[in-house]
Design a protein around this motif. Structure first.
Motif, PDB file in Angstrom:
ATOM      1  N   LEU A  95       0.829  -1.196   0.000  1.00 21.21           N
ATOM      2  CA  LEU A  95       0.000   0.000   0.000  1.00 21.21           C
ATOM      3  C   LEU A  95       0.866   1.249   0.000  1.00 21.21           C
ATOM      4  N   ASP A  96       0.347   2.303  -0.598  1.00 27.54           N
ATOM      5  CA  ASP A  96       0.964   3.618  -0.552  1.00 27.54           C
ATOM      6  C   ASP A  96       0.119   4.467   0.393  1.00 27.54           C
ATOM      7  N   LEU A  97       0.572   4.572   1.635  1.00 25.35           N
ATOM      8  CA  LEU A  97      -0.103   5.393   2.637  1.00 25.35           C
ATOM      9  C   LEU A  97       0.725   6.639   2.940  1.00 25.35           C
ATOM     10  N   SER A  98       1.465   7.103   1.945  1.00 28.96           N
ATOM     11  CA  SER A  98       2.384   8.218   2.136  1.00 28.96           C
ATOM     12  C   SER A  98       1.680   9.512   2.546  1.00 28.96           C
ATOM     13  N   GLY A  99       0.415   9.659   2.239  1.00 31.84           N
ATOM     14  CA  GLY A  99      -0.313  10.871   2.614  1.00 31.84           C
ATOM     15  C   GLY A  99      -0.957  10.801   3.981  1.00 31.84           C
ATOM     16  N   GLN A 100      -0.726   9.721   4.712  1.00 29.91           N
ATOM     17  CA  GLN A 100      -1.376   9.512   5.998  1.00 29.91           C
ATOM     18  C   GLN A 100      -0.430   9.811   7.162  1.00 29.91           C
ATOM     19  N   THR A 101      -0.991  10.177   8.302  1.00 28.39           N
ATOM     20  CA  THR A 101      -0.187  10.398   9.504  1.00 28.39           C
ATOM     21  C   THR A 101       0.304   9.062  10.047  1.00 28.39           C
ATOM     22  N   ASP A 102       1.300   9.112  10.919  1.00 31.59           N
ATOM     23  CA  ASP A 102       1.798   7.887  11.549  1.00 31.59           C
ATOM     24  C   ASP A 102       0.685   7.195  12.338  1.00 31.59           C
ATOM     25  N   LEU A 103      -0.144   7.986  13.039  1.00 28.81           N
ATOM     26  CA  LEU A 103      -1.238   7.399  13.808  1.00 28.81           C
ATOM     27  C   LEU A 103      -2.212   6.672  12.888  1.00 28.81           C
ATOM     28  N   TYR A 104      -2.607   7.296  11.797  1.00 32.05           N
ATOM     29  CA  TYR A 104      -3.536   6.638  10.878  1.00 32.05           C
ATOM     30  C   TYR A 104      -2.904   5.391  10.275  1.00 32.05           C
ATOM     31  N   ARG A 105      -1.627   5.416   9.983  1.00 34.25           N
ATOM     32  CA  ARG A 105      -0.954   4.204   9.472  1.00 34.25           C
ATOM     33  C   ARG A 105      -1.032   3.071  10.488  1.00 34.25           C
ATOM     34  N   ARG A 106      -0.831   3.388  11.775  1.00 36.30           N
ATOM     35  CA  ARG A 106      -0.952   2.365  12.827  1.00 36.30           C
ATOM     36  C   ARG A 106      -2.372   1.806  12.872  1.00 36.30           C
ATOM     37  N   ILE A 107      -3.345   2.693  12.786  1.00 38.77           N
ATOM     38  CA  ILE A 107      -4.753   2.259  12.811  1.00 38.77           C
ATOM     39  C   ILE A 107      -5.047   1.378  11.601  1.00 38.77           C
ATOM     40  N   TYR A 108      -4.593   1.779  10.423  1.00 31.97           N
ATOM     41  CA  TYR A 108      -4.855   0.991   9.216  1.00 31.97           C
ATOM     42  C   TYR A 108      -4.134  -0.352   9.263  1.00 31.97           C
ATOM     43  N   ASP A 109      -2.923  -0.385   9.805  1.00 30.24           N
ATOM     44  CA  ASP A 109      -2.207  -1.665   9.952  1.00 30.24           C
ATOM     45  C   ASP A 109      -2.996  -2.618  10.854  1.00 30.24           C
ATOM     46  N   ALA A 110      -3.507  -2.103  11.971  1.00 28.51           N
ATOM     47  CA  ALA A 110      -4.295  -2.941  12.890  1.00 28.51           C
ATOM     48  C   ALA A 110      -5.583  -3.407  12.216  1.00 28.51           C
ATOM     49  N   THR A 111      -6.214  -2.537  11.462  1.00 32.64           N
ATOM     50  CA  THR A 111      -7.461  -2.889  10.773  1.00 32.64           C
ATOM     51  C   THR A 111      -7.206  -3.975   9.734  1.00 32.64           C
ATOM     52  N   ARG A 112      -6.071  -3.935   9.078  1.00 34.67           N
ATOM     53  CA  ARG A 112      -5.747  -4.951   8.054  1.00 34.67           C
ATOM     54  C   ARG A 112      -5.615  -6.347   8.641  1.00 34.67           C
ATOM     55  N   ARG A 113      -5.403  -6.444   9.946  1.00 31.03           N
ATOM     56  CA  ARG A 113      -5.298  -7.764  10.578  1.00 31.03           C
ATOM     57  C   ARG A 113      -6.664  -8.423  10.788  1.00 31.03           C
ATOM     58  N   LEU A 114      -7.746  -7.682  10.543  1.00 30.86           N
ATOM     59  CA  LEU A 114      -9.092  -8.259  10.648  1.00 30.86           C
ATOM     60  C   LEU A 114      -9.369  -9.057   9.382  1.00 30.86           C
ATOM     61  N   GLY A 115      -9.366 -10.349   9.497  1.00 32.84           N
ATOM     62  CA  GLY A 115      -9.576 -11.200   8.332  1.00 32.84           C
ATOM     63  C   GLY A 115     -11.042 -11.349   7.970  1.00 32.84           C
ATOM     64  N   TRP A 116     -11.265 -12.052   6.892  1.00 28.29           N
ATOM     65  CA  TRP A 116     -12.605 -12.349   6.365  1.00 28.29           C
ATOM     66  C   TRP A 116     -13.513 -12.828   7.500  1.00 28.29           C
ATOM     67  N   GLY A 117     -14.682 -12.237   7.603  1.00 27.86           N
ATOM     68  CA  GLY A 117     -15.679 -12.672   8.564  1.00 27.86           C
ATOM     69  C   GLY A 117     -15.397 -12.286  10.008  1.00 27.86           C
ATOM     70  N   LYS A 118     -14.399 -11.450  10.257  1.00 33.68           N
ATOM     71  CA  LYS A 118     -14.070 -10.992  11.610  1.00 33.68           C
ATOM     72  C   LYS A 118     -14.439  -9.519  11.717  1.00 33.68           C
ATOM     73  N   ALA A 119     -14.904  -9.124  12.890  1.00 38.64           N
ATOM     74  CA  ALA A 119     -15.238  -7.719  13.114  1.00 38.64           C
ATOM     75  C   ALA A 119     -14.776  -7.317  14.507  1.00 38.64           C
ATOM     76  N   THR A 120     -14.646  -6.026  14.707  1.00 38.54           N
ATOM     77  CA  THR A 120     -14.317  -5.446  15.996  1.00 38.54           C
ATOM     78  C   THR A 120     -15.087  -4.148  16.126  1.00 38.54           C
ATOM     79  N   THR A 121     -14.890  -3.442  17.217  1.00 35.26           N
ATOM     80  CA  THR A 121     -15.534  -2.148  17.401  1.00 35.26           C
ATOM     81  C   THR A 121     -14.483  -1.050  17.416  1.00 35.26           C
ATOM     82  N   TYR A 122     -14.953   0.189  17.226  1.00 38.23           N
ATOM     83  CA  TYR A 122     -14.049   1.339  17.305  1.00 38.23           C
ATOM     84  C   TYR A 122     -13.330   1.328  18.658  1.00 38.23           C
ATOM     85  N   GLY A 123     -14.085   1.084  19.730  1.00 40.43           N
ATOM     86  CA  GLY A 123     -13.510   1.089  21.074  1.00 40.43           C
ATOM     87  C   GLY A 123     -12.498  -0.013  21.294  1.00 40.43           C
ATOM     88  N   ALA A 124     -12.795  -1.209  20.826  1.00 38.29           N
ATOM     89  CA  ALA A 124     -11.861  -2.328  21.001  1.00 38.29           C
ATOM     90  C   ALA A 124     -10.564  -2.072  20.243  1.00 38.29           C
TER      91      ALA A 124
END
Length: 186
Positions: A82-111
């Motif tokens: 991915l090219d996330l060059s326009g994103q902040t370091d915090l958003y990159r961390r959030i997107y990296d964590a979100t990418r670990r959610l595989g098919w059929g898995k969900a979480t909440t904003y709070g979790a």
């Protein structure tokens, strides 16, 4: 140094998508819209200096994965560059964590905020990052729900109805939008 973005429009079982990329990796994905023209306009809003181009072999494979996903077959996007060059370091961390959610898995904003140790405003910060996600589906923001397992917002074409359909495609139980989300068209 200026990064050159290229894009192409393609059709899936759910409508027309656009994908944008640079030499670094995928920089944008527009979820299915009703027409190629609408999708093109959206792609140009996100990458106004981009140029329509013939996709490389790598991007063609990504397009096939997106088509496979919208045909209802389990698909994994976690290995894509991915090219996330326009994103902040915090958003990159959030997107990296979100990418670990595989098919059929969900979480909440709070979790997700708790996992990243973001503190009191963490769930709000996660929601803001999801709303600004430049590469939905590949960064699976549709798998991040509001408190109590409610849908939360979704800024892609079709809003929360699209989010619900994507979750159902992955075999997740039906999730209801809150009355406020329904009344404001989130």
């Amino acid at each position: 140094m200026s990064i050159t973005h290229r894009y192409t429009i393609f059709e899936t079982a759910r409508g027309f998508c656009a994908i944008a990329w640079s030499d670094i990796g995928i920089s944008g994905l527009r979820l299915p819209g009703e027409s190629a023209e609408e999708t093109l306009r959206a792609a140009l809003r996100r990458h106004p200096s981009g140029a329509e181009a013939e996709p490389s072999a790598e991007i063609k494979q990504v397009i096939e994965r997106v088509r496979t996903y919208f045909a209802g077959d389990m698909t994994d996007f976690s290995d894509l560059r991915l090219d996330l060059s326009g994103q902040t370091d915090l958003y990159r961390r959030i997107y990296d964590a979100t990418r670990r959610l595989g098919w059929g898995k969900a979480t909440t904003y709070g979790a997700l905020a708790g996992e990243l140790e973001l503190g009191r405003a963490g769930a709000w910060t996660i929601g803001q990052a999801m709303a600004k996600n430049p590469i939905p589906l590949i960064i699976p923001c549709h798998r991040v729900l509001a408190a109590g397992g409610k849908l939360g917002g979704f800024s892609a074409p079709g809003g929360t109805l699209s989010k619900q359909r994507m979750l159902e495609l992955e075999g997740l139980p039906s999730v209801e939008a809150s009355p406020a989300q329904q009344s404001f068209g989130f």
